[in-house]
Design a protein around this motif. Structure first.
Motif, PDB file in Angstrom:
ATOM      1  N   PHE A  26       1.793   6.880  -7.000  1.00  0.00           N
ATOM      2  CA  PHE A  26       0.519   7.492  -7.383  1.00  0.00           C
ATOM      3  C   PHE A  26      -0.387   6.545  -8.171  1.00  0.00           C
ATOM      4  CE2 PHE A  26       3.856  10.768  -7.214  1.00  0.00           C
ATOM      5  CZ  PHE A  26       3.394  11.502  -6.128  1.00  0.00           C
ATOM      6  N   MET A  27      -0.487   5.326  -7.674  1.00  0.00           N
ATOM      7  CA  MET A  27      -1.398   4.338  -8.248  1.00  0.00           C
ATOM      8  C   MET A  27      -2.296   3.785  -7.156  1.00  0.00           C
ATOM      9  SD  MET A  27       0.949   1.948 -10.760  1.00  0.00           S
ATOM     10  CE  MET A  27       2.012   2.610 -12.036  1.00  0.00           C
ATOM     11  N   SER A  28      -3.441   3.250  -7.563  1.00  0.00           N
ATOM     12  CA  SER A  28      -4.231   2.470  -6.617  1.00  0.00           C
ATOM     13  C   SER A  28      -3.462   1.176  -6.343  1.00  0.00           C
ATOM     14  CB  SER A  28      -5.603   2.143  -7.188  1.00  0.00           C
ATOM     15  OG  SER A  28      -5.488   1.230  -8.270  1.00  0.00           O
ATOM     16  N   GLU A  29      -3.745   0.539  -5.224  1.00  0.00           N
ATOM     17  CA  GLU A  29      -3.036  -0.689  -4.889  1.00  0.00           C
ATOM     18  C   GLU A  29      -3.291  -1.769  -5.943  1.00  0.00           C
ATOM     19  OE1 GLU A  29      -2.592  -3.649  -1.027  1.00  0.00           O
ATOM     20  OE2 GLU A  29      -3.329  -1.606  -0.759  1.00  0.00           O
ATOM     21  N   SER A  69       0.824  -1.213   0.000  1.00  0.00           N
ATOM     22  CA  SER A  69       0.000   0.000   0.000  1.00  0.00           C
ATOM     23  C   SER A  69       0.853   1.256   0.000  1.00  0.00           C
ATOM     24  CB  SER A  69      -0.928   0.004   1.218  1.00  0.00           C
ATOM     25  OG  SER A  69      -0.179  -0.088   2.424  1.00  0.00           O
ATOM     26  N   GLN A  70       1.976   1.221   0.704  1.00  0.00           N
ATOM     27  CA  GLN A  70       2.876   2.377   0.728  1.00  0.00           C
ATOM     28  C   GLN A  70       3.534   2.580  -0.632  1.00  0.00           C
ATOM     29  OE1 GLN A  70       5.719   2.477   3.987  1.00  0.00           O
ATOM     30  NE2 GLN A  70       7.077   3.881   2.881  1.00  0.00           N
ATOM     31  N   LEU A  71       3.977   1.479  -1.250  1.00  0.00           N
ATOM     32  CA  LEU A  71       4.596   1.579  -2.565  1.00  0.00           C
ATOM     33  C   LEU A  71       3.623   2.147  -3.593  1.00  0.00           C
ATOM     34  CD1 LEU A  71       6.432  -1.864  -2.635  1.00  0.00           C
ATOM     35  CD2 LEU A  71       7.536   0.370  -2.572  1.00  0.00           C
ATOM     36  N   ALA A  72       2.388   1.655  -3.562  1.00  0.00           N
ATOM     37  CA  ALA A  72       1.381   2.132  -4.506  1.00  0.00           C
ATOM     38  C   ALA A  72       1.153   3.634  -4.341  1.00  0.00           C
ATOM     39  CB  ALA A  72       0.077   1.362  -4.307  1.00  0.00           C
ATOM     40  N   GLU A  87      -0.350  -3.447  -8.311  1.00  0.00           N
ATOM     41  CA  GLU A  87      -0.075  -4.879  -8.322  1.00  0.00           C
ATOM     42  C   GLU A  87      -0.139  -5.434  -9.744  1.00  0.00           C
ATOM     43  OE1 GLU A  87       1.223  -6.760  -6.274  1.00  0.00           O
ATOM     44  OE2 GLU A  87       0.293  -6.783  -4.284  1.00  0.00           O
ATOM     45  N   ARG A  88      -1.112  -4.957 -10.536  1.00  0.00           N
ATOM     46  CA  ARG A  88      -1.248  -5.437 -11.911  1.00  0.00           C
ATOM     47  C   ARG A  88      -0.033  -5.049 -12.745  1.00  0.00           C
ATOM     48  NH1 ARG A  88      -5.664  -3.166 -12.807  1.00  0.00           N
ATOM     49  NH2 ARG A  88      -4.980  -1.377 -14.054  1.00  0.00           N
ATOM     50  N   VAL A  89       0.398  -3.797 -12.631  1.00  0.00           N
ATOM     51  CA  VAL A  89       1.548  -3.319 -13.410  1.00  0.00           C
ATOM     52  C   VAL A  89       2.833  -3.989 -12.943  1.00  0.00           C
ATOM     53  CG1 VAL A  89       2.941  -1.284 -13.946  1.00  0.00           C
ATOM     54  CG2 VAL A  89       0.452  -1.111 -13.945  1.00  0.00           C
ATOM     55  N   PHE A  90       2.996  -4.152 -11.635  1.00  0.00           N
ATOM     56  CA  PHE A  90       4.202  -4.786 -11.083  1.00  0.00           C
ATOM     57  C   PHE A  90       4.298  -6.228 -11.580  1.00  0.00           C
ATOM     58  CE2 PHE A  90       7.050  -6.712  -8.060  1.00  0.00           C
ATOM     59  CZ  PHE A  90       7.914  -5.688  -7.662  1.00  0.00           C
ATOM     60  N   LEU A  91       3.195  -6.969 -11.527  1.00  0.00           N
ATOM     61  CA  LEU A  91       3.193  -8.361 -11.955  1.00  0.00           C
ATOM     62  C   LEU A  91       3.542  -8.491 -13.428  1.00  0.00           C
ATOM     63  CD1 LEU A  91       2.571 -11.347 -11.250  1.00  0.00           C
ATOM     64  CD2 LEU A  91       0.187 -10.886 -11.852  1.00  0.00           C
ATOM     65  N   ALA A  92       2.980  -7.620 -14.270  1.00  0.00           N
ATOM     66  CA  ALA A  92       3.238  -7.687 -15.710  1.00  0.00           C
ATOM     67  C   ALA A  92       4.674  -7.318 -16.052  1.00  0.00           C
ATOM     68  CB  ALA A  92       2.269  -6.759 -16.449  1.00  0.00           C
ATOM     69  N   THR A  93       5.292  -6.474 -15.237  1.00  0.00           N
ATOM     70  CA  THR A  93       6.643  -5.981 -15.526  1.00  0.00           C
ATOM     71  C   THR A  93       7.725  -6.853 -14.902  1.00  0.00           C
ATOM     72  OG1 THR A  93       5.742  -3.734 -15.550  1.00  0.00           O
ATOM     73  CG2 THR A  93       8.127  -3.937 -15.457  1.00  0.00           C
ATOM     74  N   LYS A 107       4.463  -8.690  -3.264  1.00  0.00           N
ATOM     75  CA  LYS A 107       4.595  -9.462  -2.022  1.00  0.00           C
ATOM     76  C   LYS A 107       5.555 -10.631  -2.209  1.00  0.00           C
ATOM     77  CE  LYS A 107       1.829 -11.894   1.471  1.00  0.00           C
ATOM     78  NZ  LYS A 107       0.444 -12.313   1.872  1.00  0.00           N
ATOM     79  N   ALA A 108       5.412 -11.367  -3.321  1.00  0.00           N
ATOM     80  CA  ALA A 108       6.311 -12.502  -3.582  1.00  0.00           C
ATOM     81  C   ALA A 108       7.743 -12.031  -3.788  1.00  0.00           C
ATOM     82  CB  ALA A 108       5.826 -13.281  -4.800  1.00  0.00           C
ATOM     83  N   PHE A 109       7.913 -10.923  -4.505  1.00  0.00           N
ATOM     84  CA  PHE A 109       9.256 -10.388  -4.715  1.00  0.00           C
ATOM     85  C   PHE A 109       9.883  -9.964  -3.385  1.00  0.00           C
ATOM     86  CE2 PHE A 109      12.014  -6.654  -5.607  1.00  0.00           C
ATOM     87  CZ  PHE A 109      13.031  -7.333  -6.258  1.00  0.00           C
ATOM     88  N   SER A 110       9.097  -9.393  -2.502  1.00  0.00           N
ATOM     89  CA  SER A 110       9.592  -8.983  -1.188  1.00  0.00           C
ATOM     90  C   SER A 110      10.042 -10.193  -0.379  1.00  0.00           C
ATOM     91  CB  SER A 110       8.512  -8.214  -0.425  1.00  0.00           C
ATOM     92  OG  SER A 110       8.198  -7.001  -1.089  1.00  0.00           O
ATOM     93  N   LYS A 111       9.287 -11.281  -0.452  1.00  0.00           N
ATOM     94  CA  LYS A 111       9.645 -12.495   0.285  1.00  0.00           C
ATOM     95  C   LYS A 111      10.976 -13.066  -0.222  1.00  0.00           C
ATOM     96  CE  LYS A 111       6.384 -15.492   1.271  1.00  0.00           C
ATOM     97  NZ  LYS A 111       5.413 -16.633   1.184  1.00  0.00           N
ATOM     98  N   ILE A 112      11.162 -13.076  -1.537  1.00  0.00           N
ATOM     99  CA  ILE A 112      12.423 -13.551  -2.107  1.00  0.00           C
ATOM    100  C   ILE A 112      13.572 -12.645  -1.678  1.00  0.00           C
ATOM    101  CG2 ILE A 112      13.690 -13.739  -4.298  1.00  0.00           C
ATOM    102  CD1 ILE A 112      11.072 -14.822  -5.526  1.00  0.00           C
ATOM    103  N   THR A 113      13.331 -11.341  -1.655  1.00  0.00           N
ATOM    104  CA  THR A 113      14.361 -10.395  -1.222  1.00  0.00           C
ATOM    105  C   THR A 113      14.788 -10.668   0.208  1.00  0.00           C
ATOM    106  OG1 THR A 113      13.508  -8.687  -2.719  1.00  0.00           O
ATOM    107  CG2 THR A 113      14.878  -7.933  -0.879  1.00  0.00           C
TER     108      THR A 113
END
Length: 271
Positions: free
Chosen positions: A185-188, A178-181, A192-198, A204-210
Motif C-alpha cells: 500500500f505504497m506508491s512505487e 510495482s507489484q510489491l509497492a 523504493e525510498r523506504v526499501f533503499l533506506a532500510t 531491483k538491485a536486491f532482486s538481481k543479487i537474489t
C-alpha cells in the motif's frame, strides 16, 4: 578451519539471520585470498584474531578495521588474512541492521565502517570482552548481549520492507517493484525510498543479487549440469542475460567462477 553457525535468540531472530564464527590456526596461506560475493545481507564482524586485508583491483590492499560493519555489496570483494583468523559475526537479514542503528542503510552501502563509528563506546567494550573471552560460547553470548542492547522497536515501515524482502526471496528475485509497492500500500516511489533506506539496495538491485545467488546455490547443490539450465533455475529467460549479470556480480563468468575454489563463499552461501 572451524566454522560454526548459531541460531540467534527469539528477540533477535526476526532481524539476525545467524551468528557465525570462524577460526583458522596457522600461517595465512592456509586461508589465502578469497572472493566474497554479495548475498543481500549486511555483516557485523568482530575480530579477536589478526586483521584481514581487503584487496583492490590493482592488487593493492588496505587493512580492514579490527571490528566493523560491512554494508551491502553490489559486487564482489577479495579479502585475505594476515595471520591467525578468529572472528565472530552477525549476519543480518537484508532489512535487519536498520533495527540496530538510525543510520540509513544506503549510507553504508559498499563501505567497511568501524564499529566504534556506528556504535561508540558500547562497541569498544564489546570488542574488549570478545578479546578476553575463554571460548566460543562466551563470544556468542557477548555478541547477543550487544545486539539485544541495541535493538529498537519495530515500525510499520519495517514490517512492509520485511514483507517485500520475503516476497522477493520467495520468488527468486522475479517479481515487479510495482507489484510489491501495491501489496504494501505504497506508491512505487515511496516504496523504493523506504526499501533503499532500510536495506541499502534498491529493490531491483536486491532482486538481481537474489537471482545470482540462486544460480550459485543451484550449482552447488548439483541440481543442474548446463549453463542454460542454471540460467533458467536462477530465473533468467536467456543465458546471455544471466552471464552478464553474473559477471557484474562476481567479476568473472559462471564457468570461470565454478572452476575455482571459493572456501569462504561456499561457507557463507545459504547461512
Amino acid at each position: 578451519m572451524l566454522y560454526n553457525v548459531y541460531i540467534p535468540s527469539p528477540p533477535l531472530a526476526a532481524y539476525v539471520k545467524c551468528i557465525w564464527s570462524l577460526q583458522v590456526d596457522g600461517e595465512p596461506g592456509i586461508l589465502h585470498k578469497e572472493k566474497i560475493l554479495p548475498d543481500g545481507c549486511i555483516e557485523l564482524i568482530f575480530h579477536y584474531g589478526d586483521k584481514y586485508r581487503q584487496y583492490d583491483s590493482n592488487e593493492g590492499y588496505v587493512l580492514q578495521p579490527r571490528s566493523f560493519v560491512h554494508g551491502q555489496m553490489k559486487s564482489y570483494i577479495e579479502v585475505g588474512p594476515t595471520g591467525h583468523t578468529g572472528m565472530v559475526a552477525a549476519r543480518f537479514y537484508p532489512h535487519g541492521l536498520a533495527m540496530f542503528t538510525k543510520v540509513p542503510m544506503q549510507e553504508l552501502t559498499g563501505l567497511v565502517v568501524d564499529v566504534h563509528t556506528l556504535f561508540g563506546s558500547e562497541a569498544m567494550h564489546t570488542e574488549e570482552q570478545l578479546g578476553n573471552a575463554r571460548n566460543e560460547e562466551e563470544r556468542v553470548a557477548i555478541m547477543e548481549r550487544f545486539l539485544l542492547g541495541r535493538l529498537r522497536a519495530a515500525t510499520p515501515r519495517m514490517d512492509s520492507v520485511a514483507y517485500a524482502v520475503q516476497r522477493i526471496t520467495a520468488n527468486g528475485g522475479n517479481i515487479a517493484v510495482s507489484q510489491l509497492a501495491a501489496e504494501v500500500f505504497m506508491s512505487e516511489r515511496q516504496f523504493e525510498r523506504v526499501f533503499l533506506a532500510t536495506v541499502g539496495l534498491s529493490a531491483k538491485a536486491f532482486s538481481k543479487i537474489t537471482r545470482s545467488q540462486n544460480g550459485i546455490k543451484s550449482a552447488q547443490a548439483g541440481k543442474t549440469t548446463s549453463l542454460t539450465q542454471l540460467a533458467l533455475d536462477a530465473g533468467y529467460y536467456d543465458q546471455a542475460h544471466f552471464i552478464r549479470d553474473f559477471k557484474e556480480f562476481a567479476g568473472v563468468t559462471p564457468m570461470q567462477f565454478f572452476s575455482d575454489t571459493h572456501t569462504m563463499s561456499d561457507l557463507f552461501t545459504g547461512s
